[in-house]
Design a protein around this motif. Sequence first.
Motif, PDB file in Angstrom:
ATOM      1  N   GLY A  43      12.271  -5.546  -0.441  1.00 17.37           N
ATOM      2  CA  GLY A  43      11.111  -6.404  -0.662  1.00 17.37           C
ATOM      3  C   GLY A  43      10.281  -5.950  -1.844  1.00 17.37           C
ATOM      4  N   VAL A  45       7.057  -5.745  -1.834  1.00 15.36           N
ATOM      5  CA  VAL A  45       5.860  -5.055  -1.361  1.00 15.36           C
ATOM      6  C   VAL A  45       6.287  -3.748  -0.704  1.00 15.36           C
ATOM      7  CG1 VAL A  45       3.934  -5.131   0.261  1.00 15.36           C
ATOM      8  CG2 VAL A  45       4.561  -7.183  -1.031  1.00 15.36           C
ATOM      9  N   SER A 242      13.240 -12.048   1.138  1.00 12.48           N
ATOM     10  CA  SER A 242      12.091 -11.284   1.615  1.00 12.48           C
ATOM     11  C   SER A 242      10.812 -11.980   1.173  1.00 12.48           C
ATOM     12  CB  SER A 242      12.110  -9.848   1.081  1.00 12.48           C
ATOM     13  OG  SER A 242      11.760  -9.816  -0.290  1.00 12.48           O
ATOM     14  N   GLY A 244       6.596 -10.897   1.151  1.00 12.45           N
ATOM     15  CA  GLY A 244       5.648  -9.830   1.418  1.00 12.45           C
ATOM     16  C   GLY A 244       4.249 -10.222   1.000  1.00 12.45           C
ATOM     17  N   ALA A 272       5.189  -3.363   8.409  1.00 11.15           N
ATOM     18  CA  ALA A 272       3.810  -3.741   8.080  1.00 11.15           C
ATOM     19  C   ALA A 272       2.872  -2.577   8.365  1.00 11.15           C
ATOM     20  CB  ALA A 272       3.377  -4.961   8.878  1.00 11.15           C
ATOM     21  N   ARG A 302      -0.564  -4.626   4.466  1.00 11.73           N
ATOM     22  CA  ARG A 302       0.576  -5.279   3.833  1.00 11.73           C
ATOM     23  C   ARG A 302       1.694  -5.484   4.846  1.00 11.73           C
ATOM     24  NH1 ARG A 302       2.165  -1.893  -1.197  1.00 11.73           N
ATOM     25  NH2 ARG A 302      -0.052  -2.199  -1.658  1.00 11.73           N
ATOM     26  N   GLU A 304       5.991  -7.023   5.132  1.00  7.98           N
ATOM     27  CA  GLU A 304       7.224  -7.478   4.490  1.00  7.98           C
ATOM     28  C   GLU A 304       8.178  -7.940   5.576  1.00  7.98           C
ATOM     29  OE1 GLU A 304       8.782  -8.266   0.989  1.00  7.98           O
ATOM     30  OE2 GLU A 304       7.852  -6.295   0.772  1.00  7.98           O
TER      31      GLU A 304
END
Length: 341
Positions: A43, A45, A242, A244, A272, A302, A304
């Motif tokens: 991903g 992120v 993905s 994110g 996450a 965050r 993903e």
Amino acid sequence: MYSQIPTNIITGFLGVGKTTAIQYLLNHKPVDERWAVLVNEFGEVGIDASLMGNEQQATGVFMREVPGGCMCCAAGIPMQVALSQLIRQAKPDRILIEPTGLGHPLEVIRVLQQPHYQDVLDLRSTITLVDARKLSDSRYTENDTFNQQLQVADRVVAHKADLYNGNETEQLIHYLQALGSDAPVINAIDGQLDPGWLEAVSQHNNVTQPEASHQHDHFQANDEIPECGYLRKDNQSEGYYSSGWIFSPEFEFDYSELEPLLMGIDAERLKAVFITNEGIFAFNMADSVLKVQALDEVMDSRIEVIGNEPSNWSGLEQQLLQIAARYSYFTRTEPPAPAGS
């Protein structure tokens, strides 16, 4: 300037437990050694650094992330830049490299064997983690990356062995033999790898296979969060997608609504970290099992998600915004009085 740093690749497919295994190794490293970890995520992120505790210089652990697909793409430039930074800044006694579960470990090995690393890196054993139950699923056995991860292994760890119901380990041994591999197979649970396994010299020090042709599509390059307070980034390759999101630390999520929301997401993989009204938590989902871990500190929230069908999480952004309150300096203070009052 640096001489022969022992370097290991810890690889395996999505959700097999690579991050857990590296955490275990870091917790059992010699106290007087400095270790560096280079993490690659499919991903866009990066999550793993938060899950591992980011840079722990006080404990001799240094980390760098290379998000956004296979770090060996584009002639290995992203990997070489991050690796050179780690070597220069950390001066490590050992380097652990975790390619993404959808990455190409053979090409990572090829990058490590380039002439300018020959006097710097000592390539030791490549350890591949595999959930032997997946051998009954053609989505894995017909995946070139899954098979390559097994073929390059100096040691194969049949992970999550406590969940096996029968002869999965024996099936794995036969599968490896069919791939032409005689790597030893060891059962393990909860990422409990023997640090001694890192010491063996790699049997893949002379990679001669032709370079694979592949690419990853990257839709957004920087992490600058816009005025709305959050940023979305997407990636796709080899039939996987993905999505994110990075949320400004001004966002605080309602834990009582967040956990069931994440449990209901239909995805191959979810990672996450969230700032919530009950504290900071990491969420890690594989095989439809969501694990939650309390954290001390993160820079932001965050998440993903990775899977074959991005439509399965098409409404996730709006759902997250609905259970988040954005607390900022402007919302916490009274508006200024009108001029002339």
